[in-house]
Design a protein around this motif. Structure first.
Motif, PDB file in Angstrom:
ATOM      1  N   ARG A 193      -1.024 -29.019  48.056  1.00  0.00           N
ATOM      2  CA  ARG A 193      -1.658 -30.320  48.241  1.00  0.00           C
ATOM      3  C   ARG A 193      -2.739 -30.242  49.322  1.00  0.00           C
ATOM      4  N   THR A 194      -2.434 -29.574  50.426  1.00  0.00           N
ATOM      5  CA  THR A 194      -3.414 -29.422  51.497  1.00  0.00           C
ATOM      6  C   THR A 194      -4.646 -28.675  51.008  1.00  0.00           C
ATOM      7  N   MET A 195      -4.420 -27.632  50.215  1.00  0.00           N
ATOM      8  CA  MET A 195      -5.539 -26.869  49.677  1.00  0.00           C
ATOM      9  C   MET A 195      -6.395 -27.724  48.753  1.00  0.00           C
ATOM     10  N   GLN A 196      -5.752 -28.510  47.896  1.00  0.00           N
ATOM     11  CA  GLN A 196      -6.490 -29.368  46.975  1.00  0.00           C
ATOM     12  C   GLN A 196      -7.294 -30.424  47.727  1.00  0.00           C
ATOM     13  N   GLU A 197      -6.713 -30.987  48.756  1.00  0.00           N
ATOM     14  CA  GLU A 197      -7.422 -31.980  49.558  1.00  0.00           C
ATOM     15  C   GLU A 197      -8.644 -31.362  50.237  1.00  0.00           C
ATOM     16  N   ALA A 198      -8.493 -30.123  50.689  1.00  0.00           N
ATOM     17  CA  ALA A 198      -9.614 -29.446  51.344  1.00  0.00           C
ATOM     18  C   ALA A 198     -10.748 -29.180  50.361  1.00  0.00           C
ATOM     19  N   ILE A 199     -10.386 -28.949  49.101  1.00  0.00           N
ATOM     20  CA  ILE A 199     -11.394 -28.673  48.081  1.00  0.00           C
ATOM     21  C   ILE A 199     -12.127 -29.942  47.669  1.00  0.00           C
ATOM     22  N   THR A 200     -11.386 -31.038  47.553  1.00  0.00           N
ATOM     23  CA  THR A 200     -11.949 -32.256  46.971  1.00  0.00           C
ATOM     24  C   THR A 200     -12.496 -33.247  47.978  1.00  0.00           C
ATOM     25  N   GLN A 201     -12.137 -33.103  49.249  1.00  0.00           N
ATOM     26  CA  GLN A 201     -12.582 -34.060  50.250  1.00  0.00           C
ATOM     27  C   GLN A 201     -13.434 -33.366  51.308  1.00  0.00           C
ATOM     28  N   PRO A 202     -14.561 -33.966  51.674  1.00  0.00           N
ATOM     29  CA  PRO A 202     -15.383 -33.370  52.738  1.00  0.00           C
ATOM     30  C   PRO A 202     -14.661 -33.433  54.074  1.00  0.00           C
ATOM     31  N   VAL A 203     -14.816 -32.409  54.854  1.00  0.00           N
ATOM     32  CA  VAL A 203     -14.186 -32.380  56.177  1.00  0.00           C
ATOM     33  C   VAL A 203     -15.247 -32.084  57.228  1.00  0.00           C
ATOM     34  N   ALA A 204     -15.005 -32.593  58.417  1.00  0.00           N
ATOM     35  CA  ALA A 204     -15.947 -32.347  59.503  1.00  0.00           C
ATOM     36  C   ALA A 204     -15.892 -30.885  59.908  1.00  0.00           C
ATOM     37  N   ALA A 205     -17.030 -30.349  60.256  1.00  0.00           N
ATOM     38  CA  ALA A 205     -17.082 -28.956  60.695  1.00  0.00           C
ATOM     39  C   ALA A 205     -16.327 -28.810  62.013  1.00  0.00           C
ATOM     40  N   PRO A 206     -15.458 -27.812  62.115  1.00  0.00           N
ATOM     41  CA  PRO A 206     -14.695 -27.632  63.351  1.00  0.00           C
ATOM     42  C   PRO A 206     -15.601 -27.203  64.503  1.00  0.00           C
ATOM     43  N   ALA A 207     -15.198 -27.570  65.698  1.00  0.00           N
ATOM     44  CA  ALA A 207     -15.955 -27.130  66.867  1.00  0.00           C
ATOM     45  C   ALA A 207     -15.911 -25.611  66.954  1.00  0.00           C
ATOM     46  N   GLU A 208     -17.018 -25.030  67.289  1.00  0.00           N
ATOM     47  CA  GLU A 208     -17.103 -23.568  67.354  1.00  0.00           C
ATOM     48  C   GLU A 208     -16.298 -23.063  68.544  1.00  0.00           C
ATOM     49  N   GLU A 209     -15.423 -22.104  68.270  1.00  0.00           N
ATOM     50  CA  GLU A 209     -14.605 -21.556  69.347  1.00  0.00           C
ATOM     51  C   GLU A 209     -15.232 -20.260  69.854  1.00  0.00           C
ATOM     52  N   PRO A 210     -15.010 -19.932  71.123  1.00  0.00           N
ATOM     53  CA  PRO A 210     -15.548 -18.669  71.638  1.00  0.00           C
ATOM     54  C   PRO A 210     -14.998 -17.496  70.825  1.00  0.00           C
ATOM     55  N   GLY A 211     -15.819 -16.501  70.640  1.00  0.00           N
ATOM     56  CA  GLY A 211     -15.383 -15.349  69.852  1.00  0.00           C
ATOM     57  C   GLY A 211     -14.830 -14.229  70.692  1.00  0.00           C
ATOM     58  N   TYR A 212     -14.359 -14.546  71.901  1.00  0.00           N
ATOM     59  CA  TYR A 212     -13.906 -13.504  72.805  1.00  0.00           C
ATOM     60  C   TYR A 212     -13.000 -14.091  73.896  1.00  0.00           C
ATOM     61  N   PHE A 213     -12.372 -13.205  74.664  1.00  0.00           N
ATOM     62  CA  PHE A 213     -11.682 -13.587  75.894  1.00  0.00           C
ATOM     63  C   PHE A 213     -11.744 -12.385  76.838  1.00  0.00           C
ATOM     64  N   PHE A 214     -11.355 -12.579  78.081  1.00  0.00           N
ATOM     65  CA  PHE A 214     -11.419 -11.509  79.073  1.00  0.00           C
ATOM     66  C   PHE A 214     -10.008 -11.081  79.485  1.00  0.00           C
ATOM     67  N   ILE A 215      -9.858  -9.791  79.724  1.00  0.00           N
ATOM     68  CA  ILE A 215      -8.621  -9.272  80.302  1.00  0.00           C
ATOM     69  C   ILE A 215      -8.974  -8.400  81.505  1.00  0.00           C
ATOM     70  N   LYS A 216      -8.032  -8.311  82.449  1.00  0.00           N
ATOM     71  CA  LYS A 216      -8.240  -7.427  83.593  1.00  0.00           C
ATOM     72  C   LYS A 216      -7.714  -6.050  83.243  1.00  0.00           C
ATOM     73  N   CYS A 217      -8.606  -5.075  83.334  1.00  0.00           N
ATOM     74  CA  CYS A 217      -8.256  -3.710  82.929  1.00  0.00           C
ATOM     75  C   CYS A 217      -8.983  -2.725  83.847  1.00  0.00           C
ATOM     76  N   GLU A 218      -8.245  -1.804  84.466  1.00  0.00           N
ATOM     77  CA  GLU A 218      -8.831  -0.795  85.359  1.00  0.00           C
ATOM     78  C   GLU A 218      -9.665  -1.456  86.461  1.00  0.00           C
ATOM     79  N   ASN A 219      -9.078  -2.488  87.056  1.00  0.00           N
ATOM     80  CA  ASN A 219      -9.686  -3.193  88.199  1.00  0.00           C
ATOM     81  C   ASN A 219     -11.005  -3.886  87.872  1.00  0.00           C
ATOM     82  N   LYS A 220     -11.181  -4.255  86.638  1.00  0.00           N
ATOM     83  CA  LYS A 220     -12.371  -5.018  86.266  1.00  0.00           C
ATOM     84  C   LYS A 220     -12.029  -5.929  85.095  1.00  0.00           C
ATOM     85  N   LEU A 221     -12.848  -6.954  84.876  1.00  0.00           N
ATOM     86  CA  LEU A 221     -12.673  -7.850  83.749  1.00  0.00           C
ATOM     87  C   LEU A 221     -13.427  -7.290  82.539  1.00  0.00           C
TER      88      LEU A 221
END
Length: 239
Positions: free
Chosen positions: A115-143
């Motif tokens: 049902r969710t899939m059918q609703e997504a096909i037949t009903q327009p939906v707002a474009a989702p906010a763009e999420e960052p494509g990355y994150f940072f980790i601390k590794c070898e004393n640096k980010l």
């Protein structure tokens, strides 16, 4: 929204169980039921069918072979007693894969996805906010900047976490949970208490083993069904 559905299964008891389940769901309408795919072909060509409950192992023609004959197949939920066909089912963008015998609760979860899939096909939906494509980790004393698209998998190792990317392995003193919280749920799947994989990087599944970039990642028994369902839902595996 009503989903018109068809049952194709050679087992009378299985058809009866599905018929009763369908009758208990207000948004499902049973348009026909058949004991082999050949009998269903004419109905599928003439009428608009939204959802197909399809057995796989049947006399004369398998469910997978039948799907290959359809130019524009409807959404499919496989209903079968044979789990070994799950990976091949990915190719057909199945909504779900129900292993017999299955409960009404499990059936409800599957048809709710449809049902969710059918609703997504037949009903327009707002474009989702763009999420960052990355994150940072601390590794070898640096980010270090980690791009989501570069990640193969993440492994928990006692007091630290290893992030495997297409370029190298990064070791960071973070908890497994904190890494998981940074990863988009739709793109990454926990396969084991110590592993998270990038769904798009999965190359193959054999038994309880996933292959990614030459690495073999275990799938725990408790997570296997959820892993398969997530891959089916995301339509990311190809044979």
């Amino acid at each position: 929204m009503t989903l018109r559905c068809v049952i194709i299964d050679d087992e009378p008891i299985a058809r009866k169980g599905l018929r009763e389940y369908i009758q208990d769901v207000s948004f499902l309408q049973l348009a026909g039921e058949f004991d082999n795919p050949l009998k269903a072909a004419e109905l599928l060509m003439k009428e608009k069918i939204d959802l197909l409950f399809l057995d796989i192992q049947m006399p004369k023609m398998t469910g997978l072979a039948f799907l290959k004959t359809l130019t524009y197949p409807p959404m499919v939920i496989f209903t079968t007693a044979y789990p070994q066909y799950a990976v091949e089912g990915f190719e057909w963008n199945a909504i779900d894969y129900l292993l017999k015998p299955f409960s009404f609760e499990r059936f409800w979860k599957a048809v709710s996805k449809a049902r969710t899939m059918q609703e997504a096909i037949t009903q327009p939906v707002a474009a989702p906010a763009e999420e960052p494509g990355y994150f940072f980790i601390k590794c070898e004393n640096k980010l270090v900047k980690i791009l989501y698209e570069d990640i193969l998998f993440v492994e928990a190792l006692q007091n630290y976490v290893a992030v495997y990317t297409t370029a190298k392995r990064y070791i960071t003193y973070l908890t497994f949970h904190s890494i998981e919280s940074h990863l988009p749920a739709g793109r990454f799947i926990r396969t084991h208490k110590s592993y998270i994989v990038a769904a798009a990087k999965v190359e193959s599944i054999e038994g309880n083993d996933i292959t990614i970039g030459g690495h073999h990642i275990p799938i725990s028994r408790t997570e296997k069904e959820a892993v398969l369902q997530q891959l089916i839902q995301n339509r990311l595996l190809r044979r």
